[in-house]
Design a protein around this motif. Structure first.
Motif, PDB file in Angstrom:
ATOM      1  N   SER A  13       0.807  -1.229   0.000  1.00  0.00           N
ATOM      2  CA  SER A  13       0.000   0.000   0.000  1.00  0.00           C
ATOM      3  C   SER A  13       0.835   1.272   0.000  1.00  0.00           C
ATOM      4  O   SER A  13       0.316   2.356  -0.278  1.00  0.00           O
ATOM      5  CB  SER A  13      -0.930   0.009   1.217  1.00  0.00           C
ATOM      6  OG  SER A  13      -0.165   0.084   2.412  1.00  0.00           O
ATOM      7  N   LEU A  33      -1.714  -7.778  -4.330  1.00  0.00           N
ATOM      8  CA  LEU A  33      -1.238  -6.778  -3.373  1.00  0.00           C
ATOM      9  C   LEU A  33      -1.815  -7.097  -2.005  1.00  0.00           C
ATOM     10  O   LEU A  33      -3.022  -7.337  -1.877  1.00  0.00           O
ATOM     11  CB  LEU A  33      -1.667  -5.369  -3.805  1.00  0.00           C
ATOM     12  CG  LEU A  33      -1.298  -4.949  -5.235  1.00  0.00           C
ATOM     13  CD1 LEU A  33      -1.746  -3.512  -5.479  1.00  0.00           C
ATOM     14  CD2 LEU A  33       0.184  -5.122  -5.503  1.00  0.00           C
ATOM     15  N   GLU A  38      -6.834  -1.117   2.371  1.00  0.00           N
ATOM     16  CA  GLU A  38      -7.435  -1.566   1.109  1.00  0.00           C
ATOM     17  C   GLU A  38      -7.681  -0.407   0.154  1.00  0.00           C
ATOM     18  O   GLU A  38      -7.508  -0.521  -1.058  1.00  0.00           O
ATOM     19  CB  GLU A  38      -8.749  -2.277   1.418  1.00  0.00           C
ATOM     20  CG  GLU A  38      -9.330  -3.097   0.301  1.00  0.00           C
ATOM     21  CD  GLU A  38     -10.533  -3.895   0.769  1.00  0.00           C
ATOM     22  OE1 GLU A  38     -11.187  -3.486   1.753  1.00  0.00           O
ATOM     23  OE2 GLU A  38     -10.802  -4.945   0.162  1.00  0.00           O
ATOM     24  N   MET A  41      -4.500   0.510  -1.576  1.00  0.00           N
ATOM     25  CA  MET A  41      -4.118  -0.511  -2.547  1.00  0.00           C
ATOM     26  C   MET A  41      -5.016  -0.486  -3.762  1.00  0.00           C
ATOM     27  O   MET A  41      -4.543  -0.622  -4.900  1.00  0.00           O
ATOM     28  CB  MET A  41      -4.134  -1.897  -1.895  1.00  0.00           C
ATOM     29  CG  MET A  41      -2.991  -2.156  -0.941  1.00  0.00           C
ATOM     30  SD  MET A  41      -2.846  -3.908  -0.530  1.00  0.00           S
ATOM     31  CE  MET A  41      -4.330  -4.128   0.491  1.00  0.00           C
ATOM     32  N   GLU A  42      -6.318  -0.258  -3.550  1.00  0.00           N
ATOM     33  CA  GLU A  42      -7.231  -0.191  -4.688  1.00  0.00           C
ATOM     34  C   GLU A  42      -6.904   1.000  -5.587  1.00  0.00           C
ATOM     35  O   GLU A  42      -6.979   0.915  -6.809  1.00  0.00           O
ATOM     36  CB  GLU A  42      -8.690  -0.088  -4.199  1.00  0.00           C
ATOM     37  CG  GLU A  42      -9.286  -1.386  -3.716  1.00  0.00           C
ATOM     38  CD  GLU A  42      -9.468  -2.429  -4.825  1.00  0.00           C
ATOM     39  OE1 GLU A  42      -9.874  -3.560  -4.495  1.00  0.00           O
ATOM     40  OE2 GLU A  42      -9.168  -2.134  -6.010  1.00  0.00           O
ATOM     41  N   ALA A  45      -3.894  -0.039  -7.483  1.00  0.00           N
ATOM     42  CA  ALA A  45      -4.265  -1.075  -8.454  1.00  0.00           C
ATOM     43  C   ALA A  45      -4.995  -0.463  -9.649  1.00  0.00           C
ATOM     44  O   ALA A  45      -4.720  -0.797 -10.806  1.00  0.00           O
ATOM     45  CB  ALA A  45      -5.125  -2.141  -7.784  1.00  0.00           C
ATOM     46  N   VAL A  58      -6.393  -7.302  -4.951  1.00  0.00           N
ATOM     47  CA  VAL A  58      -6.097  -6.600  -3.703  1.00  0.00           C
ATOM     48  C   VAL A  58      -6.597  -7.447  -2.549  1.00  0.00           C
ATOM     49  O   VAL A  58      -7.763  -7.833  -2.513  1.00  0.00           O
ATOM     50  CB  VAL A  58      -6.760  -5.207  -3.689  1.00  0.00           C
ATOM     51  CG1 VAL A  58      -6.679  -4.584  -2.291  1.00  0.00           C
ATOM     52  CG2 VAL A  58      -6.105  -4.295  -4.726  1.00  0.00           C
ATOM     53  N   LYS A  60      -6.857  -7.461   1.508  1.00  0.00           N
ATOM     54  CA  LYS A  60      -6.707  -6.733   2.778  1.00  0.00           C
ATOM     55  C   LYS A  60      -6.310  -7.734   3.848  1.00  0.00           C
ATOM     56  O   LYS A  60      -7.002  -8.739   4.055  1.00  0.00           O
ATOM     57  CB  LYS A  60      -8.031  -6.053   3.146  1.00  0.00           C
ATOM     58  CG  LYS A  60      -8.069  -5.373   4.494  1.00  0.00           C
ATOM     59  CD  LYS A  60      -9.460  -4.804   4.764  1.00  0.00           C
ATOM     60  CE  LYS A  60      -9.611  -4.264   6.183  1.00  0.00           C
ATOM     61  NZ  LYS A  60      -8.707  -3.142   6.487  1.00  0.00           N
TER      62      LYS A  60
END
Ligand SMILES: NC(=O)C1=CN([C@@H]2O[C@H](COP(=O)(O)OP(=O)(O)OC[C@H]3O[C@@H](n4cnc5c(N)ncnc54)[C@H](OP(=O)(O)O)[C@@H]3O)[C@@H](O)[C@H]2O)C=CC1
Ligand SMILES: N[C@@H](C=O)C(=O)O
Length: 260
Positions: A13, A33, A38, A41-42, A45, A58, A60
């Motif tokens: 992240s 990832l 999250e 990361m999203e 992504a 992704v 979490k």
């Protein structure tokens, strides 16, 4: 869906992990990832999917929590598309040993040691069976430097280095590449997260430079990659001096210097 191995990156992240995600995505490699945030990361992504077209999952997970670690470990063990593990998630711990709480030290070990070990355990048998693949463990120069006074953190990173060298010795002949990456101070959020004094930070390498150097080492299949070390000969000499000691350990009598 890429025909190259998928790369699972922990701690993706931010910082070094996010940079690894960028680099492998631009190589056309699908990603998994893993981190707690999250949303971040999203966002990463989405950007990388748009820019590179790779597939990105992704996940979490708090790797200090047994159930989350078990879930990631299961994914690593069972998803045979995952051919590269970037064992990156980690944290620092500021302060001196006697002022650190035991729980804080245990939490650090859970993330920097136990999670790294579990995920290496999860992927190694499958990579050996395949005769290919890679495990990249992110250590630190601090693991070589008790003089830096980061005792608990450095101990976790010494574990990562030894684990990596031992895995390279055991798995290398079976076709599995194991790399230890040893950054020194690098400009990421770890400093703020660990409570380091902003006025007292070491000189910091830019994270892109660190990861690009680590990828050069990866492509060269270097076992231990130390981007900040300008003279590689010093590491080779250190390794050589260590290895010269090994035959001397096979002895049954104490050294003369210990005779009263
Ligand atoms: N920066 C530096 O100076 C150096 C860093 N390193 C090592 O590099 C690695 C990456 O750190 P860096 O990028 O600098 O620091 P960052 O703090 O920027 O990144 C750490 C990453 O680990 C994740 N993480 C933290 N705690 C957990 C947890 N409990 N479960 C799952 N993921 C977690 C964070 O994501 P989230 O919060 O979303 O969970 C984040 O993605 C670490 O292993 C660190 O020890 C080594 C030498 C020097
Ligand atoms: N993360 C840094 C110290 O906390 C380092 O490894 O240099």
């Amino acid at each position: 869906m890429s025909d190259q191995p998928t790369v699972l990156i922990t701690g993706a992240s931010s910082g070094i992990g996010a940079a690894y995600a960028d680099r492998f995505a631009r190589r056309g490699q699908d990603l998994v990832l893993v981190a707690r945030d999250e949303v971040r990361m999203e966002a990463l992504a989405s950007k990388l999917r748009a820019q590179t077209g790779v597939s990105i999952d992704v996940v979490k997970a708090d790797l200090t929590q047994a159930a989350d670690l078990a879930a990631v470990s299961k994914r690593v063990r069972e998803d045979d598309r995952i051919g590269v593990l970037i064992n990156n998630a980690g944290a620092g711990l500021s302060g001196v040993f006697v002022e650190q709480s035991s729980i804080a030290q245990q939490n650090l070990v859970a993330l920097n040691v136990a999670a790294v070990l579990e995920l290496a355990n999860a992927i190694a048998p499958r990579l050996v069976q395949a005769g290919s693949g890679a495990i990249v463990n992110i250590g630190s120069v601090v693991g070589l430097a008790p003089e830096f006074g980061l005792t608990t953190y450095g101990a976790t990173k010494a574990f990562v280095l030894f684990l990596s060298q031992g895995l390279a010795f055991e798995l290398g002949p079976k076709g599995v590449y194991v790399q230890a990456v040893l950054p020194s101070g690098t400009r990421t959020e770890i400093w703020d997260r660990s409570g380091a004094d902003p006025a007292n930070l070491p000189s910091l390498m830019e994270v892109a430079d660190l990861v690009d150097a680590a990828m050069v080492g990866f492509d060269r299949r270097e076992p231990v990659t130390i981007p900040p070390l300008q003279d590689a000969g010093l590491w080779e000499a250190f390794q050589g001096a260590r290895q010269v000691m090994l035959p001397g350990f096979a002895t049954t009598v104490p050294a003369d210097r210990y005779r009263g």
